[in-house]
Structure formats: structure tokens, C-alpha cells
Design an enzyme around this catalytic site. Structure first.
Site, PDB file in Angstrom:
ATOM      1  CG  ASP A   4      -2.025   1.340   1.067  1.00  0.00           C
ATOM      2  OD1 ASP A   4      -1.953   1.933  -0.044  1.00  0.00           O
ATOM      3  OD2 ASP A   4      -2.888   0.764   2.234  1.00  0.00           O
TER       4      ASP A   4
ATOM      5  CG  ASP B 268      -3.402   3.770  -3.664  1.00  0.00           C
ATOM      6  OD1 ASP B 268      -4.437   3.042  -4.040  1.00  0.00           O
ATOM      7  OD2 ASP B 268      -2.953   4.543  -3.019  1.00  0.00           O
ATOM      8  CD  GLU B 269      -5.601  -1.344  -0.383  1.00  0.00           C
ATOM      9  OE1 GLU B 269      -5.798  -2.629  -0.325  1.00  0.00           O
ATOM     10  OE2 GLU B 269      -6.306  -0.299  -1.674  1.00  0.00           O
TER      11      GLU B 269
END
Length: 481
Positions: free
Chosen positions: A11, A105-106
Site C-alpha cells: 500500500d 496504489d495497492e
């Protein structure tokens, strides 16, 4: 559950805001808020400097400005975020063929399938090297969680924030989860959490103590059984490399409520076209058109229409959304509109009836125009359109621009016919600020500059993916199924 903590969850830390700080040297170490910059905007991401003042995601920007008036409030630049995300996902792809992106983003990564980890030590080493590679390539930081399941790996990455790594050893799951609130578990939202609270269950330990039968009685068999297993630390969901999107949609919140029905209709047409552009960019078509309307009193209405077959025809989507709008009362004012398409497919079955109707309308209009030209003198001659008054150029905070003399920069703010630009680049020192007229011809919008770091190829030698692969106990290289 596997025998080693070889599922990794990455993350990125305050991703949008961190990318803006990396791109704008003058904002490093200062509070930054990314999101809608109007009075009705919502915070998408706040930097850690802004979070100290109480600013967080999903907060109205107006409230954020009251809490942190000195922060930089910037419009999102998704072209930049996508570019950085691609660099990060490339690094993840070197670790394993099984990478499950959840957002820009993960992502989850199955380290065992990539053969880079088969025990705690090798998993930790792969995670630390990944964090170092991300920092070297993008200049940004990411938090890593390692565990034997996806649920625990995600919990671990949350504990690791910011810029850390947490590994959950097998056998410690219950001790770790016990004191945590029930909302930490997947599938426990506000409604379920409140239902459990009324039953006296506020922690994961309470769920484990209640037993499976009690949870089934409270929540139903499917949800109760699943929740009991997760409370015990069991989560057998695999890392899936391909995640099909279920829908494509766009929406806009307006600075002032829309009361003019014609304006509302025009906005629906514009949103329909944007939605189809995204649909086509993804190489998909859709069968169901959805209209979302949030009215002046914050009540939100959704209407949907299922077509005869999947389509990516903008005219078909526009007409369907227009029909849906006719069933919604907008007289009190509209603050948000959205258009979406669901029931996605990889092919298009054109609506032949709609196409035929459109063709008939076009033919009738052409025939009517020809008859008018034949019967009315001068009707067929072209008429010069009245010139429209020029519109003032609009510059948004954070927008990339380029000046003919001063080079690349970004908009700090605008108003009263002026625009203020700071001229700097990701690798330059903090730049100088200059103010111009909004219609200055020397200023033009530009694309985001890349966050210039060491080329990704230079990291290959240090990447975990380039190191000798771990071996299983049987002496064979672990590969993806």
C-alpha cells in the site's frame, strides 16, 4: 492457509499527495491535500503533514480548509499517478506472475508463486528489497504487509504505515486479531458493525468467543460462517492476477446546484460521452446504463435501463441516459450527476433498432432540409454563425503548464483575471513564483513531467526478481499453477 507468510500486500503511502510532493519541490515536507478543489469537493488523499491537523480522505474540502488553511489544495493529476503506478506494478511483476492490483496504489502479490520466498526470512527479504526498489525508481514510499492470507497481509500493511514492513508469523493470528475492532474484518461495514455492537460484540475476540452458531443466527449462514473463520484468522482467498471491472462510470459534483433542465440534460450528454470514452479505452462494451442524481437535499437517486445487447455506441448511451433522466424530478436543484455502464462484455452487439431509428431520423432531416431549400428562396445558402464571445481561460490549482520563456511549472492559484505559476521541476530546487494575465498567450497547459529517478532497468540487478529463486523442500522451483 499456507505454511509461510508468503502473501504480500503493498500500500503506497498517501499516494496522490506523495506524488505531488515528489513532483513539486516547494511542497516537500508541507501539508498537501489532493481532491476536488471547489467548495463541494472531497479530499481524495492528504499528506501526513496535513493529517496531523485532522484532515483525512473522504472529508469535505471545505472542512479540510478550516482545519488546515495553509495546506496546498491541488486538483488530481491521474496521468501522473497512472504513470507512477505502472512503474510500481512492473516491480511487483518481477516478484511473481500472480499480482492482484486493487487500485493504482495497492496490490497483493503471491511470493510463493514467483519462487522468491518460501519461509519468513525470504519473505521479509523480498519485502524489504521491494520497498528499496520502489524508493529508488519513484522516490515514493510504500508499506508492506506479509502474512499467510490476504486478510492478514492487508492488516499488516496498515500496521506498517507509513514506510514500514510488518510480518505476521503463522500461529500468532488470534493473538493479533483478538483486541482489534470487528470493522477490521472484510465484509463488516457500518450496518453489520452496528448489528454486532448491539449484540455485545465489538472486538474480533468477541466474535471468536461467540462461536459459529451464534454468528450464523445473527447474520445468516454464509456471512456468519465466513466471519467466524476470519475471526479465527482463516482466509483462503487466492491472489488472482486478473480482476475484471464490473462497471465503468463518471460523475461530477457542481459548484452551484443546477436548476435549468436544459443544462442538466446537457451535462448528462457530456457525462455519457466521457463514460463511453472510458469504456472504449478499456476495450469493453456494456449492457446496462445507470444514471445517478444527487439532489439539493442530498437524496441520491439511481435509475437503470438494460439494453437489448452490449454496446459502446455513444448515441445509444446518451439516449438511454436521457430517458432515465425523464423519470427523475430535478426541480429542487441537482448537485451531482453520474452516468455509468454495467454488465460489461468484451464484444459489442449493436442495437440494430436504435441504429435504424437514428438512420431514419437523419434521412428525414436531410429530406426536410432539401425540401426547404427548394421552396424557400435563399434557404439553402450557408448562413454565417454569430461569433461567440471568448471565454476566460480557467486555470486549476496544481495544473501543469509551460511558459514560452520560463519553462515548466504548475498553477498555484488563479482569480480576478490573474494566474500565479511556480516554475519548478521534480529534480530542480524549489522554483520562483510569477503572476500573469489568465489569457497570456505564452502560457499553455502541458502534460505532467515524470518523477525522474534511476531508470527501472538499473534496478533489475538489485530487484528480488533477479536473484536466485528459492527452492521448495522437494528441490523443485515453485511456479505458478
Amino acid at each position: 492457509m499456507r505454511s509461510a507468510p508468503t502473501i504480500l500486500h503493498l500500500d503506497m503511502d498517501a499516494f496522490y499527495a506523495a506524488a505531488e510532493q515528489a513532483a513539486k519541490p516547494s511542497l516537500r515536507g508541507k501539508p498537501v491535500v489532493v481532491g476536488g478543489i471547489g467548495t463541494r469537493g472531497v479530499v481524495a488523499t492528504a499528506s501526513y503533514e496535513a493529517r496531523r491537523f485532522g484532515v483525512h480522505s473522504a472529508m469535505p474540502v471545505a472542512q479540510a480548509r478550516r482545519l488546515c488553511p495553509n495546506a496546498a489544495y491541488l486538483m488530481p493529476r491521474f496521468a501522473l499517478y497512472r504513470s507512477v503506478s505502472e512503474q510500481v506494478m512492473e516491480l511487483l511483476g518481477r516478484l511473481s506472475p500472480l499480482v492482484e492490483p486493487l487500485s493504482l496504489d495497492e496490490a497483493f502479490v503471491d511470493l510463493e508463486a514467483g519462487g522468491v520466498a518460501d519461509d519468513s526470512a525470504s519473505a521479509r527479504r523480498a519485502g524489504e528489497l521491494l520497498r528499496a526498489d520502489i524508493k529508488a525508481v519513484t522516490g515514493l514510499t510504500g508499506s508492506v504487509g506479509l502474512a499467510g492470507s490476504k486478510m492478514l497481509a492487508k492488516i499488516a500493511s496498515e500496521q506498517a504505515k507509513p514506510d514500514g514492513l510488518v510480518l505476521i508469523e503463522l500461529g500468532t493470528e488470534r493473538e493479533l486479531l483478538g483486541p482489534m475492532p470487528v470493522r477490521i474484518l472484510p465484509g463488516v461495514g457500518p450496518a453489520t458493525g452496528e448489528h454486532l455492537r448491539r449484540a455485545g460484540m465489538t472486538t474480533v475476540a468477541h466474535l471468536a468467543e461467540a462461536g459459529e452458531d451464534e454468528l450464523v443466527r445473527l447474520l445468516g449462514r454464509a456471512h456468519g460462517v465466513s466471519l467466524y473463520r476470519m475471526a479465527a484468522g482463516h482466509d483462503e482467498r487466492p491472489v488472482v492476477a486478473e480482476r475484471d471491472a464490473k462497471s465503468v462510470s463518471v460523475e461530477d459534483t457542481f459548484e452551484v446546484d443546477l436548476h435549468d433542465r436544459v443544462r442538466v440534460r446537457n451535462e448528462v450528454v457530456r457525462l455519457s460521452d466521457r463514460c463511453v470514452q472510458r469504456l472504449r479505452a478499456a476495450g469493453r462494451s456494456g449492457r446496462t446504463v445507470v444514471l445517478k442524481v444527487r439532489r439539493y437535499d442530498f437524496s441520491t437517486l439511481t435509475r437503470s435501463e438494460t439494453l437489448r445487447g452490449p454496446t459502446d455506441d455513444p448515441a445509444v448511451v446518451r439516449e438511454a441516459a436521457g430517458r432515465l433522466l425523464e423519470s427523475v424530478d430535478t426541480t429542487g436543484g441537482v448537485r451531482l450527476l453520474g452516468v455509468g455502464v454495467t454488465g460489461l462484455a468484451d464484444y459489442t452487439q449493436e442495437d440494430l433498432f436504435a441504429q435504424a431509428a437514428a438512420g431514419e431520423r437523419a434521412q428525414a432531416e436531410a429530406q426536410g432540409a432539401q425540401e426547404t431549400a427548394e421552396t424557400v428562396p435563399g434557404a439553402g445558402e450557408p448562413v454565417a454563425a454569430a461569433p461567440e464571445p471568448p471565454q476566460e481561460r480557467r486555470w486549476l490549482a496544481g495544473q501543469d503548464v509551460r511558459h514560452a520563456r520560463y519553462g515548466a511549472g504548475w498553477v498555484q492559484g488563479s482569480g480576478l483575471g490573474r494566474v500565479t505559476v511556480r516554475f519548478e521541476e521534480p529534480t530542480s530546487p524549489p522554483g520562483r513564483v510569477r503572476t500573469f494575465a489568465v489569457d497570456d498567450p505564452d502560457i499553455t497547459p502541458s502534460d505532467p513531467l515524470p518523477l525522474v529517478r534511476a531508470p527501472a532497468g538499473d534496478q533489475a540487478e538489485s530487484s528480488p526478481a533477479s536473484r536466485p529463486k528459492s527452492r521448495s523442500g522437494a528441490g523443485e522451483e515453485i511456479s505458478s499453477p
